[in-house]
Design a protein around this motif. Structure first.
Motif, PDB file in Angstrom:
ATOM      1  N   ASP A  47       0.488 -11.380  -5.133  1.00 16.19           N
ATOM      2  CA  ASP A  47      -0.414 -10.741  -4.162  1.00 16.19           C
ATOM      3  C   ASP A  47      -1.268 -11.739  -3.394  1.00 16.19           C
ATOM      4  O   ASP A  47      -2.074 -11.342  -2.551  1.00 16.19           O
ATOM      5  N   GLN A  48      -1.108 -13.024  -3.651  1.00 15.93           N
ATOM      6  CA  GLN A  48      -2.004 -14.013  -3.060  1.00 15.93           C
ATOM      7  C   GLN A  48      -1.887 -14.056  -1.537  1.00 15.93           C
ATOM      8  O   GLN A  48      -2.899 -14.085  -0.824  1.00 15.93           O
ATOM      9  N   GLY A  49      -0.660 -14.036  -1.031  1.00 18.70           N
ATOM     10  CA  GLY A  49      -0.474 -14.089   0.412  1.00 18.70           C
ATOM     11  C   GLY A  49      -1.095 -12.885   1.113  1.00 18.70           C
ATOM     12  O   GLY A  49      -1.746 -13.028   2.156  1.00 18.70           O
ATOM     13  N   ARG A  50      -0.905 -11.711   0.563  1.00 18.92           N
ATOM     14  CA  ARG A  50      -1.474 -10.507   1.168  1.00 18.92           C
ATOM     15  C   ARG A  50      -2.997 -10.570   1.161  1.00 18.92           C
ATOM     16  O   ARG A  50      -3.659 -10.194   2.142  1.00 18.92           O
ATOM     17  N   LEU A  51      -3.587 -11.037   0.045  1.00 19.23           N
ATOM     18  CA  LEU A  51      -5.043 -11.115  -0.052  1.00 19.23           C
ATOM     19  C   LEU A  51      -5.611 -12.128   0.935  1.00 19.23           C
ATOM     20  O   LEU A  51      -6.697 -11.915   1.498  1.00 19.23           O
TER      21      LEU A  51
END
Length: 383
Positions: A254-258
């Motif tokens: 989820d890092q890219g989305r966050l």
């Protein structure tokens, strides 16, 4: 469902084999809690304790009394054991009196349960929340349903006994009938510190040490609800609070989305990704933070909450992440699951006593030794 509540000591020695795909630190709570449980079991002679899992260079410390069996995988995403490891798995099971499997919905857990049932050894299963229907719906729901119809339902009905971490988990778990069960929540070890908190803040936050430094520690995954924290950060910024959010942990997808969410909300320069940390560095982050945040969509007896309190962290969680007891005792704070509520609480002073109360609370109510004793007694009742 029958639940064992006995606190009597077992009367004869036995060998228990614990099975989990991996105890690597980046897998989070299950690794930490299992290492604490089996190390406490080893201290209760003459019990013999084994552990079978995959090897990883970053693992929590274990008691020297644990008999370790390392296996290989052909696929670590689904934890499918290498065929060459199957004889080793069968031999370890044959040498044990009872097999305790931690987790489900993966190739290793299914293989261990299947082998143990075929060999005729009792199996205790700790689902660790994954059999709750809410958790099952979070990912691969169709795959789990198909697997259950083919193998899972039959395996689960033949489990000798279940270990649940909460009453809610016991009542909401799929595939459980009238097998014996026991409810034992997580324990934690309370560490000693030699470096003062001010020095840690300078070390970790540098020239941002004067800001309101908020920390999330765990996998950067959608189920952790970190987007809510970023929204709360935006609200703090709009109210003139110089706050920063530090995300400390491995990327769980989820890092890219966050990062995109933070950029869209105009707070990208106030969200800091630090990657995974190990050993005492994790405790340093928990101690140094002005507040440690939890806002998961789903939690089952969070080990992160206990570790935060043991480190003397100021824990603020949303509903569903922290149980009533520590909140009622002043060891943690809880708000409704909304960014506005979290931001509003963060604009208020955090009680100065919360850190000492947190360490006292877990020391008094979450020691590993009595939990290990109860689990060993439960094993004895199944033999």
């Amino acid at each position: 469902m029958r639940q064992d509540t006995s606190l009597q000591n077992p009367v004869r020695a036995l060998t228990v084999l614990h099975a989990i795909p991996s105890i690597a630190l980046h897998h989070g709570g299950p690794s930490q809690s299992l290492s604490g449980l089996i190390s406490a079991m080893c201290a209760q002679a003459p019990w013999r304790v084994g552990l079978i899992c995959g090897h990883d260079p970053h693992e929590p410390p274990l008691s020297g009394g644990v008999a370790r069996h390392d296996i290989r995988y052909i696929n670590r995403r689904f934890w499918c054991p290498h065929p060459a490891s199957l004889p080793q798995m069968a031999k370890a099971i044959e040498e044990a009196d009872l097999v305790h499997v931690h987790s489900y919905w993966n190739g290793f857990a299914s293989a261990m349960i299947g082998l143990a049932q075929r060999i005729g050894k009792p199996v205790v299963l700790s689902p660790r929340g994954v059999l709750q229907r809410k958790a099952m719906a979070q990912s691969s729901a169709r795959t789990k349903a198909a697997y259950s119809s083919l193998i899972g339902r039959r395996q689960l009905t033949r489990i000798s006994g279940y270990h649940f971490q909460t009453q809610e988990e016991a009542e909401a778990s799929y595939g459980v009938s009238d097998q014996p069960s026991i409810i034992i929540d997580n324990g934690v070890n309370v560490p000693e510190f030699t470096v003062d908190r001010a020095a840690l803040r300078t070390k970790l936050f540098g020239h941002f040490a004067a800001d309101l430094n908020l920390v999330f520690l765990g996998r950067i995954a959608r189920i952790k609800g970190i987007e809510l924290q970023i929204n709360a950060l935006r609200l703090l910024h709009e109210h003139g609070v110089a706050a920063r959010l530090h995300l400390v942990g491995p990327d769980g997808g989820d890092q890219g989305r966050l990062n995109a969410v933070a950029k869209q909300l105009g707070v990208a320069d106030r969200v800091h990704m630090h990657g995974p940390v190990y050993s005492d560095t994790k405790q340093d982050w928990l101690r140094a933070a002005d507040a440690v945040l939890m806002s998961s969509e789903f939690e089952n007896n969070s080990n992160a909450a206990l570790e935060t309190m043991a480190a003397g962290g100021a824990l603020i969680g949303t509903e569903g992440t922290i149980p009533d007891d520590p909140v009622n005792r002043g060891a943690a704070l809880r708000v409704v699951r909304q960014p506005e509520a979290l931001a509003q609480r963060l604009r208020q002073p955090i009680p100065l006593t919360i850190r000492d109360k947190a360490r006292h609370y877990v020391g008094q109510h979450h020691a590993w030794q009595p939990r290990a004793a109860r689990m060993l007694t439960f094993y004895e009742s199944l033999l």
